[in-house]
Design a protein around this motif. Structure first.
Motif, mmCIF file in Angstrom:
data_model
loop_
_atom_site.group_PDB
_atom_site.id
_atom_site.type_symbol
_atom_site.label_atom_id
_atom_site.label_comp_id
_atom_site.label_asym_id
_atom_site.label_seq_id
_atom_site.Cartn_x
_atom_site.Cartn_y
_atom_site.Cartn_z
ATOM 1 N N PHE A 70 0.860 -1.182 0.000
ATOM 2 C CA PHE A 70 0.000 0.000 0.000
ATOM 3 C C PHE A 70 0.900 1.236 0.000
ATOM 4 C CE2 PHE A 70 -2.871 -3.218 1.407
ATOM 5 C CZ PHE A 70 -4.168 -2.771 1.149
ATOM 6 N N PHE A 71 0.397 2.329 -0.578
ATOM 7 C CA PHE A 71 1.186 3.550 -0.700
ATOM 8 C C PHE A 71 0.379 4.755 -0.234
ATOM 9 C CE2 PHE A 71 2.451 0.445 -3.841
ATOM 10 C CZ PHE A 71 3.830 0.380 -3.661
ATOM 11 N N SER A 73 1.398 8.034 -0.868
ATOM 12 C CA SER A 73 1.586 9.105 -1.850
ATOM 13 C C SER A 73 2.515 8.549 -2.907
ATOM 14 C CB SER A 73 2.179 10.375 -1.202
ATOM 15 O OG SER A 73 3.505 10.132 -0.755
ATOM 16 N N GLY A 74 2.628 9.236 -4.044
ATOM 17 C CA GLY A 74 3.569 8.745 -5.036
ATOM 18 C C GLY A 74 3.227 9.123 -6.457
ATOM 19 N N PHE A 75 4.024 8.567 -7.367
ATOM 20 C CA PHE A 75 3.827 8.725 -8.803
ATOM 21 C C PHE A 75 3.704 7.322 -9.380
ATOM 22 C CE2 PHE A 75 5.690 9.286 -13.147
ATOM 23 C CZ PHE A 75 4.669 10.071 -13.663
ATOM 24 N N PHE A 76 2.522 6.991 -9.884
ATOM 25 C CA PHE A 76 2.187 5.626 -10.278
ATOM 26 C C PHE A 76 1.925 5.619 -11.779
ATOM 27 C CE2 PHE A 76 0.767 6.669 -6.049
ATOM 28 C CZ PHE A 76 1.382 5.699 -5.278
ATOM 29 N N LYS A 77 2.677 4.777 -12.488
ATOM 30 C CA LYS A 77 2.559 4.773 -13.941
ATOM 31 C C LYS A 77 2.606 3.348 -14.468
ATOM 32 C CE LYS A 77 7.512 5.845 -14.366
ATOM 33 N NZ LYS A 77 8.065 4.793 -15.189
ATOM 34 N N PHE A 94 -6.662 0.631 -14.685
ATOM 35 C CA PHE A 94 -5.424 0.872 -13.949
ATOM 36 C C PHE A 94 -5.763 1.941 -12.912
ATOM 37 C CE2 PHE A 94 -1.580 3.820 -14.014
ATOM 38 C CZ PHE A 94 -0.895 3.138 -13.012
ATOM 39 N N TYR A 95 -5.656 1.577 -11.612
ATOM 40 C CA TYR A 95 -6.147 2.514 -10.604
ATOM 41 C C TYR A 95 -5.513 2.269 -9.241
ATOM 42 C CZ TYR A 95 -9.468 -1.379 -9.649
ATOM 43 O OH TYR A 95 -10.047 -2.607 -9.378
ATOM 44 N N LEU A 96 -5.671 3.251 -8.369
ATOM 45 C CA LEU A 96 -5.301 3.137 -6.959
ATOM 46 C C LEU A 96 -6.577 2.870 -6.178
ATOM 47 C CD1 LEU A 96 -2.862 6.180 -6.534
ATOM 48 C CD2 LEU A 96 -2.341 3.841 -7.235
ATOM 49 N N TYR A 97 -6.473 2.015 -5.138
ATOM 50 C CA TYR A 97 -7.712 1.510 -4.534
ATOM 51 C C TYR A 97 -7.524 1.128 -3.075
ATOM 52 C CZ TYR A 97 -11.852 -1.575 -4.167
ATOM 53 O OH TYR A 97 -13.035 -2.178 -3.806
ATOM 54 N N LEU A 98 -8.502 1.529 -2.284
ATOM 55 C CA LEU A 98 -8.648 1.041 -0.903
ATOM 56 C C LEU A 98 -10.131 0.875 -0.631
ATOM 57 C CD1 LEU A 98 -7.517 0.442 2.000
ATOM 58 C CD2 LEU A 98 -8.026 2.831 2.509
ATOM 59 N N ASN A 99 -10.518 -0.302 -0.169
ATOM 60 C CA ASN A 99 -11.901 -0.534 0.227
ATOM 61 C C ASN A 99 -11.904 -1.554 1.357
ATOM 62 O OD1 ASN A 99 -14.644 -0.609 0.453
ATOM 63 N ND2 ASN A 99 -15.040 -1.513 -1.550
ATOM 64 N N GLU A 100 -11.697 -1.070 2.575
ATOM 65 C CA GLU A 100 -11.694 -1.945 3.742
ATOM 66 C C GLU A 100 -11.987 -1.118 4.989
ATOM 67 O OE1 GLU A 100 -6.988 -2.222 4.853
ATOM 68 O OE2 GLU A 100 -7.694 -3.551 3.273
ATOM 69 N N SER A 101 -12.521 -1.774 6.004
ATOM 70 C CA SER A 101 -12.874 -1.132 7.272
ATOM 71 C C SER A 101 -13.789 0.073 7.055
ATOM 72 C CB SER A 101 -11.610 -0.691 8.027
ATOM 73 O OG SER A 101 -10.759 -1.793 8.259
ATOM 74 N N GLY A 102 -14.677 -0.061 6.082
ATOM 75 C CA GLY A 102 -15.639 1.006 5.834
ATOM 76 C C GLY A 102 -15.087 2.204 5.091
ATOM 77 N N VAL A 103 -13.846 2.116 4.603
ATOM 78 C CA VAL A 103 -13.225 3.227 3.882
ATOM 79 C C VAL A 103 -13.051 2.834 2.410
ATOM 80 C CG1 VAL A 103 -11.190 4.693 3.674
ATOM 81 C CG2 VAL A 103 -11.998 4.010 5.948
ATOM 82 N N HIS A 104 -13.503 3.718 1.513
ATOM 83 C CA HIS A 104 -13.358 3.461 0.087
ATOM 84 C C HIS A 104 -12.819 4.719 -0.596
ATOM 85 C CE1 HIS A 104 -15.441 2.555 -4.057
ATOM 86 N NE2 HIS A 104 -14.114 2.522 -4.120
ATOM 87 N N ASP A 105 -11.541 4.663 -1.004
ATOM 88 C CA ASP A 105 -10.919 5.708 -1.818
ATOM 89 C C ASP A 105 -10.439 5.059 -3.105
ATOM 90 O OD1 ASP A 105 -11.330 7.599 0.149
ATOM 91 O OD2 ASP A 105 -9.271 7.582 0.886
ATOM 92 N N VAL A 187 -2.066 -0.387 -5.919
ATOM 93 C CA VAL A 187 -2.208 -0.272 -7.365
ATOM 94 C C VAL A 187 -2.921 -1.528 -7.861
ATOM 95 C CG1 VAL A 187 -1.016 0.060 -9.559
ATOM 96 C CG2 VAL A 187 -0.030 0.981 -7.448
ATOM 97 N N VAL A 188 -3.957 -1.336 -8.680
ATOM 98 C CA VAL A 188 -4.741 -2.462 -9.189
ATOM 99 C C VAL A 188 -4.848 -2.345 -10.713
ATOM 100 C CG1 VAL A 188 -6.939 -3.709 -9.074
ATOM 101 C CG2 VAL A 188 -6.086 -2.494 -7.060
#
Length: 281
Positions: A70-71, A73-77, A94-105, A187-188
């Protein structure tokens, strides 16, 4: 030490420094160093000693992979070449993703397939605290099925920039009263059947008679602050993407960005969506 000796001395020091930098420079990471296959294992093929990955979609399964870390901040390409042929209903993501413990960004690049002769649409979206609906869509100025192109996201505490090659196509700034992704994400990457919605609002379905469909990916280096959660360390200016020069677009980037919005943007949630409680960016 005379001037000539001083000059030679400094040239040697500079040369040594350059060699040291080259020696420490990170080469192209293999896929296995930074990513794991997360679904469709038998639909994932490693090429060129792990420097290229092919994802496949057929009537049995799609496929995808996710960063090991997990990251914060950064530059993801990623270099991506999209499926050719009739790609209606396909989604390459191609995306950045978090979906756990009720948090989805989430920060998305989604390529929406289309029928032959019609352009593939690139959609970007930003989810913060489970709220999305911030879609912007573009027609690209090249055929993304013919060759590899870079798609990149720069994410720091001040703004998020989406790039196609080196051209900024979207900017999402941290603004008072507007949600902003503050949690570490993975990154997914995936290739999947989006027949319900991806092409003409779901009216065009994937035609598996034209498959199997293949997408190709390169460059598995990740420039990111590894963290199990967003923390103060990931905001440090020891990371180049957090430097002040990356808090805004420079003048050249701003001109390119305005040109893309004017010429290639075909949908903007701020202008085209039904009334919503989302703040526009």
């Amino acid at each position: 030490m005379n001037f000539r000796s001083w000059t030679i001395h400094n040239l040697i020091v500079a040369l040594f420094g350059t060699l040291l930098l080259l020696g420490n420079a990170k080469g192209d990471a293999s896929f296995d160093e930074n990513y794991d296959v997360t679904w469709g294992n038998d639909h994932v093929l490693s090429l060129n000693q792990g420097r290229e990955i092919r994802l496949l979609l057929d009537k049995y399964s799609g496929s995808g992979f996710t960063s090991k870390s997990f990251f914060g901040s950064g530059f993801f390409k990623m270099k991506i070449k999209l499926p050719a042929n009739d790609s209606g209903g396909l989604v390459t993501s191609f995306y950045l993703y978090l979906n756990e413990s009720g948090v989805h960004d989430e920060l998305d690049f989604e390529f929406l397939g289309n029928r032959p002769g019609k352009p593939i649409e690139l959609q970007t979206n930003v989810f913060t605290n489970g709220v999305g609906g911030r879609e912007q869509r573009y027609h690209l100025w090249f055929d993304p099925t013919m060759d590899f192109h870079y798609y990149s996201i720069l994410w720091n505490h001040y703004q998020i920039m989406f790039f196609v090659d080196d051209i900024p196509i979207r900017v999402f700034k941290k603004t008072l009263g507007v949600g902003y992704p503050d949690n570490a994400m993975q990154v997914v990457v995936s290739l999947w059947d989006g027949s319900d919605w991806a092409t003409d609002g779901g009216r065009v379905k994937v035609d598996f008679n034209n498959g199997p469909f293949e997408a190709y990916f390169q460059d598995f280096n990740i420039n990111g602050c590894v963290s199990p959660k967003r923390n103060i360390q990931c905001l440090s200016q020891d990371y180049w993407w957090n430097l002040k020069r990356y808090w805004i677009l420079n003048s050249k980037q701003q001109r390119a960005y305005e040109h893309v919005k004017k010429t290639y943007m075909i949908y903007d949630y701020c202008k085209n969506a039904l009334p919503t409680n989302l703040e526009c960016h």
